[in-house]
Design a protein around this motif. Structure first.
Motif, PDB file in Angstrom:
ATOM      1  N   LEU A 284      -6.016   2.124  -3.603  1.00  9.58           N
ATOM      2  CA  LEU A 284      -4.678   1.783  -3.097  1.00  9.58           C
ATOM      3  C   LEU A 284      -4.620   0.314  -2.676  1.00  9.58           C
ATOM      4  O   LEU A 284      -3.630  -0.375  -2.947  1.00  9.58           O
ATOM      5  CB  LEU A 284      -4.310   2.685  -1.924  1.00  9.58           C
ATOM      6  N   ALA A 285      -5.678  -0.171  -2.020  1.00  6.15           N
ATOM      7  CA  ALA A 285      -5.711  -1.575  -1.596  1.00  6.15           C
ATOM      8  C   ALA A 285      -5.721  -2.501  -2.805  1.00  6.15           C
ATOM      9  O   ALA A 285      -5.050  -3.538  -2.810  1.00  6.15           O
ATOM     10  CB  ALA A 285      -6.921  -1.824  -0.699  1.00  6.15           C
TER      11      ALA A 285
ATOM     12  N   ALA B 209      -2.278  -2.519  -4.211  1.00  7.38           N
ATOM     13  CA  ALA B 209      -1.400  -3.281  -3.323  1.00  7.38           C
ATOM     14  C   ALA B 209      -1.570  -4.780  -3.538  1.00  7.38           C
ATOM     15  O   ALA B 209      -0.597  -5.534  -3.485  1.00  7.38           O
ATOM     16  CB  ALA B 209      -1.680  -2.923  -1.863  1.00  7.38           C
TER      17      ALA B 209
ATOM     18  N   ILE C 186       0.850  -1.193   0.000  1.00  3.63           N
ATOM     19  CA  ILE C 186       0.000   0.000   0.000  1.00  3.63           C
ATOM     20  C   ILE C 186       0.888   1.246   0.000  1.00  3.63           C
ATOM     21  O   ILE C 186       0.619   2.218  -0.711  1.00  3.63           O
ATOM     22  CB  ILE C 186      -0.964   0.010   1.210  1.00  3.63           C
TER      23      ILE C 186
ATOM     24  N   VAL D 272      -8.285  -3.271   5.577  1.00  5.56           N
ATOM     25  CA  VAL D 272      -7.356  -2.165   5.424  1.00  5.56           C
ATOM     26  C   VAL D 272      -7.922  -0.920   6.095  1.00  5.56           C
ATOM     27  O   VAL D 272      -9.051  -0.526   5.807  1.00  5.56           O
ATOM     28  CB  VAL D 272      -7.099  -1.892   3.925  1.00  5.56           C
TER      29      VAL D 272
ATOM     30  N   LEU E 262       0.634   8.333   3.351  1.00  6.90           N
ATOM     31  CA  LEU E 262      -0.214   7.481   4.189  1.00  6.90           C
ATOM     32  C   LEU E 262      -0.243   8.010   5.617  1.00  6.90           C
ATOM     33  O   LEU E 262       0.758   8.536   6.103  1.00  6.90           O
ATOM     34  CB  LEU E 262       0.306   6.042   4.203  1.00  6.90           C
TER      35      LEU E 262
END
Length: 139
Positions: A114-115, A118, A63, A101, A74
Motif C-alpha cells: 500500500l505504501a 501510495a 494510502i 508509515v 484502513l
C-alpha cells in the motif's frame, strides 16, 4: 517529463515575507504561521516541518486511495510520520526525507504494498521523486 493537466482541482495560494524568519499567510486567512530557522528557538515553524505536514497528509490520503482500490479498510489510527532533512553538499543545500508509515493491524507485506502504491499516487511524491533522497518504511 510532466504529464498534461486536464483540470486544476484546487490552487493553494500563500504569501511569505521575511524568508525563514518571517511569516506566511494563505489568501483565505485559514493559514497564518510564523517562521523560524530550523533548530532555532524562534517562535515559529520552518519550511521543512511544513513540507513534512503537507506531504504526510497527502501520502496518508494516497494510502487510503490504494486501500480503497484493493477493498481494504484502513485502521482508524493509520499514520504517516515525515522526517525532512535540510542537508548540505559543498555549497549546495539539499533535502532528504523519510516517510514512516504506521498501519496497525495490517499485514507488513500488505502495508508495504500500500505504501509503495501510495508513493506512485501521491502528488508530493511525484513532485519530489528523483529530486531528493526518499526512504519509505513501514513501522
Amino acid at each position: 517529463m510532466t504529464q498534461a493537466i486536464d483540470t486544476v482541482i484546487y490552487t493553494g495560494k500563500t504569501r511569505t515575507t521575511g524568508g525563514r524568519n518571517g511569516q506566511s499567510r494563505s489568501s483565505d486567512d485559514r493559514l497564518a504561521v510564523e517562521l523560524s530557522g530550523p533548530g532555532s528557538n524562534g517562535p515559529g515553524t520552518n519550511p521543512e516541518q511544513l513540507l513534512g505536514a503537507g506531504w504526510s497528509a497527502c501520502f496518508l490520503g494516497a494510502i487510503g486511495k490504494a486501500a480503497q482500490a484493493a477493498d481494504i479498510t484502513l485502521p482508524a489510527d493509520a499514520a504517516v510520520e515525515a522526517e525532512i532533512d535540510l542537508c548540505r553538499a559543498g555549497d549546495a543545500f539539499l533535502l532528504a526525507a523519510r516517510l514512516n508509515v504506521s498501519l496497525p493491524g495490517i499485514d507488513a507485506d500488505l502495508a508495504r504494498s500500500l505504501a509503495a502504491r501510495a508513493h506512485q499516487i501521491c502528488p508530493y511524491s511525484k513532485a519530489l521523486r528523483g529530486n531528493i533522497d526518499v526512504e519509505i518504511q513501514v513501522v
